[in-house]
Design an enzyme around this catalytic site. Structure first.
Site, PDB file in Angstrom:
ATOM      1  N   ASP A  43      19.066 -12.015  44.636  1.00 24.10           N
ATOM      2  CA  ASP A  43      19.443 -10.789  43.918  1.00 24.10           C
ATOM      3  C   ASP A  43      20.686 -10.958  43.045  1.00 24.10           C
ATOM      4  O   ASP A  43      21.650 -10.197  43.165  1.00 24.10           O
ATOM      5  CB  ASP A  43      19.682  -9.626  44.895  1.00 24.10           C
ATOM      6  CG  ASP A  43      18.413  -9.202  45.611  1.00 24.10           C
ATOM      7  OD1 ASP A  43      17.339  -9.736  45.282  1.00 24.10           O
ATOM      8  OD2 ASP A  43      18.493  -8.336  46.493  1.00 24.10           O
ATOM      9  N   CYS A  80      11.921 -10.643  46.902  1.00 21.73           N
ATOM     10  CA  CYS A  80      12.079 -11.930  47.599  1.00 21.73           C
ATOM     11  C   CYS A  80      10.765 -12.633  47.920  1.00 21.73           C
ATOM     12  O   CYS A  80      10.546 -13.762  47.501  1.00 21.73           O
ATOM     13  CB  CYS A  80      12.821 -11.715  48.905  1.00 21.73           C
ATOM     14  SG  CYS A  80      14.332 -10.761  48.729  1.00 21.73           S
ATOM     15  N   HIS A 136      11.530 -15.795  54.703  1.00 20.95           N
ATOM     16  CA  HIS A 136      10.884 -14.573  54.196  1.00 20.95           C
ATOM     17  C   HIS A 136       9.453 -14.795  53.701  1.00 20.95           C
ATOM     18  O   HIS A 136       8.988 -14.122  52.783  1.00 20.95           O
ATOM     19  CB  HIS A 136      11.739 -13.943  53.075  1.00 20.95           C
ATOM     20  CG  HIS A 136      11.710 -12.433  53.122  1.00 20.95           C
ATOM     21  ND1 HIS A 136      12.321 -11.623  52.198  1.00 20.95           N
ATOM     22  CD2 HIS A 136      11.104 -11.590  54.011  1.00 20.95           C
ATOM     23  CE1 HIS A 136      12.119 -10.366  52.496  1.00 20.95           C
ATOM     24  NE2 HIS A 136      11.377 -10.316  53.598  1.00 20.95           N
ATOM     25  N   ASP A 280      15.975 -15.252  42.873  1.00 20.17           N
ATOM     26  CA  ASP A 280      14.622 -14.803  43.201  1.00 20.17           C
ATOM     27  C   ASP A 280      14.313 -13.475  42.523  1.00 20.17           C
ATOM     28  O   ASP A 280      13.166 -13.103  42.361  1.00 20.17           O
ATOM     29  CB  ASP A 280      14.452 -14.651  44.720  1.00 20.17           C
ATOM     30  CG  ASP A 280      15.304 -13.538  45.301  1.00 20.17           C
ATOM     31  OD1 ASP A 280      16.362 -13.218  44.727  1.00 20.17           O
ATOM     32  OD2 ASP A 280      14.913 -12.980  46.338  1.00 20.17           O
TER      33      ASP A 280
END
Ligand SMILES: *[C@@H]1O[C@H](CO)[C@@H](O)[C@H](O)[C@H]1NC(C)=O
Ligand SMILES: *[C@@H]1O[C@H](CO)[C@@H](O)[C@H](O)[C@H]1NC(C)=O
Ligand SMILES: *[C@@H]1O[C@H](CO)[C@@H](O)[C@H](O)[C@H]1NC(C)=O
Ligand SMILES: *[C@@H]1O[C@H](CO)[C@@H](O)[C@H](O)[C@H]1NC(C)=O
Length: 461
Positions: A43, A80, A136, A280
């Site tokens: 981010d 993500c 993730h 990302d």
């Protein structure tokens, strides 16, 4: 050089490296294979790096950006999991079922195992493969976790975000692993120190006769906003606490990047290396108003279903810096078609909500939702930032932008270029025909860390 051309050049570089890696272009001796170092910021906003915004203190990144290639018209997927899915598989998330938002805590969702991940392919090509940071991409079963998908070693967390010091996710549950074992951290160090230290250890232990693949998706600069005071203090002129903390987080990340590149360099590991730094996703638009964290100058795209945000397509001329990539590289290699190079198809569950790009054009269909606006930087001189309200209209018409001429997407060409519009819609329908449904599933209470000694643990799907 025009952006698209720059991107094509970079894609060629990437593809050459990838082809060598995948053994497509001959069989160079292992010693000649390039090391691959892949940093992923979490981010990070367009305007949160020093060469776009001189008030950001990112000296290490600035240096590499100045020596490297900046792909400033490269787009990443929204959020993500979709982006990381692309980095790891080379497939667009709408081909793996991960296109719709992030994998939630307790959601039994993952990259299906029939998609071979990059580290596994690199192992076949003789690489040592190490990962430090955020996964993730699924953790409900061991077979979806990093060390089962091609990484020789892993140090990090499986979910999307957690407290930097306690290493617990928002709703509770400890999440920090050293390979498959729970890694204890009684001293409650800031995540970034743990990750940097571990990476330095991996680098110092690496046998340099083997090519190295290091995947470094660190936690910074994702929320929660937490950073040691010393970084924050470098921005003491910023009066807004959240912005000050966020800027400190960026600078801490830069310091990690500096320490890691220095360690690589001192072992001679940068001499034959493909070094990529990307993000990302852009700065979290959810924080733009709520925590007044607005590093972004361009509006972002979200679709909102009541109380829940889904990003549709990062409306972003290159969420960030040095060597940005459209990580559909493998898909491109597979298809060997030029048009795959110039498209990016972030998209949502419903066919009406997409953000495909083709050459200079970007089409937006469906509601872009909240924060569909241009955000000024927060002021740094003691004034509160402006906050922004939802920009929700009941009916959205498809929009068309020429992102080469109009990277900020201010001039909708839908009405003035009907033929281009038709071409884009036709392509969109063609691309969507190859998509798979999103895998999203309800949270599974069996995954609750309470059932696993308070630790997020695979084994419930
Ligand atoms: C990207 O870089 C090129 C070349 O420096 C420049 O002309 C262009 O304006 C930049 N685009 C953006 C969106 O900053
Ligand atoms: C994996 O399996 C899914 C579902 O059967 C299929 O749609 C997809 O094409 C497969 N992917 C690969 C790379 O084999
Ligand atoms: C992780 O485990 C390895 C050995 O398995 C050990 O050398 C290393 O110190 C551990 N790292 C942390 C941070 O626990
Ligand atoms: C980077 O290295 C310096 C010098 O060893 C150290 O003081 C600093 O804490 C390191 N920074 C990070 C983020 O690990």
């Amino acid at each position: 050089m025009a952006e698209i051309t720059t991107m094509t050049v970079m894609m060629t570089v990437m593809m050459t490296a990838m082809m060598a890696v995948f053994g497509v272009a001959g069989n160079a001796a292992a010693s000649q294979k390039p090391n691959i170092i892949f940093f992923v910021a979490d981010d990070l906003g367009w305007n949160d790096v020093g060469w776009h915004n001189p008030s950001m203190l990112t000296p290490n990144l600035n240096r590499y950006a100045a020596q490297g290639v900046i792909l400033n018209s490269s787009y990443v997927q929204y959020f993500c999991s979709p982006s990381r899915n692309a980095f790891m598989t080379g497939y667009f998330p709408y081909h793996t079922g991960l296109q719709h938002g992030v994998i939630l805590e307790g959601e039994p969702r993952y990259v299906p195992t029939n998609f071979t991940m990059l580290p596994k392919l690199l192992k076949t090509a003789g690489y040592a493969t190490h990962m430090v940071g955020k996964w993730h991409l699924g953790m409900c079963n061991w077979k979806y976790t990093p060390t089962y998908r091609g990484f020789d070693s892993y140090f990090g967390y499986y979910n999307g975000a957690e407290d930097y010091y306690t290493h617990e996710t928002k709703d509770g549950g400890y999440d920090l692993r050293n390979d498959t074992l729970v890694a204890k951290d009684p001293g409650q160090s800031h995540f970034d120190y743990l990750f940097t230290d571990h990476t330095l250890k991996v680098i110092s232990e690496h046998d340099t006769s083997t090519p190295l693949y290091l995947y470094l998706p660190f936690h910074l600069c994702h929320n929660p906003l937490q950073v040691p005071k010393e970084y924050e203090q470098r921005y003491s002129h910023i009066h807004t606490q959240d912005r000050r903390t966020y800027c400190g987080m960026v600078t801490m990340m830069d310091e990690s990047f500096g320490n890691i590149t220095q360690a690589l360099d001192s072992r001679g590991l940068l001499d034959n290396t493909l070094l990529v730094f990307t993000t990302d996703y852009c700065a979290d638009p959810c924080l733009v108003s709520t925590e007044r964290r607005s590093g972004d100058l361009r509006r972002q795209q979200l679709a909102v279903t009541r109380g829940q945000d889904h990003i549709l397509g990062g409306r972003y001329p290159g969420c960030c810096l040095c060597l940005e990539q459209e990580f559909a590289a493998k898909e491109i290699l597979r298809q060997r078609r030029d048009d795959a190079r110039s498209r990016l198809v972030p998209y949502h569950t419903t066919p009406g909500r997409c953000g495909p790009r083709y050459k200079d054009y970007k089409l937006m269909t469906g509601s872009p939702g909240r924060f569909n606006d241009w955000y000024p930087l927060p002021r740094s001189q003691g004034e509160e930032d402006a906050t922004h309200e939802e920009d929700a209209k009941p009916h959205w018409k498809p929009q068309l932008y020429n992102i080469r001429n109009d990277p900020e997407e201010r001039h909708d060409l839908a009405d003035t270029e009907p033929q281009t519009m038709k071409m884009m819609m036709d392509r969109l329908h063609k691309w969507m025909a190859s998509g798979v449904p999103p895998q999203n599933t309800p949270i599974d209470p069996r995954g609750d860390p309470k059932n696993w000694g308070g630790v997020w643990t695979p084994g419930w799907c």
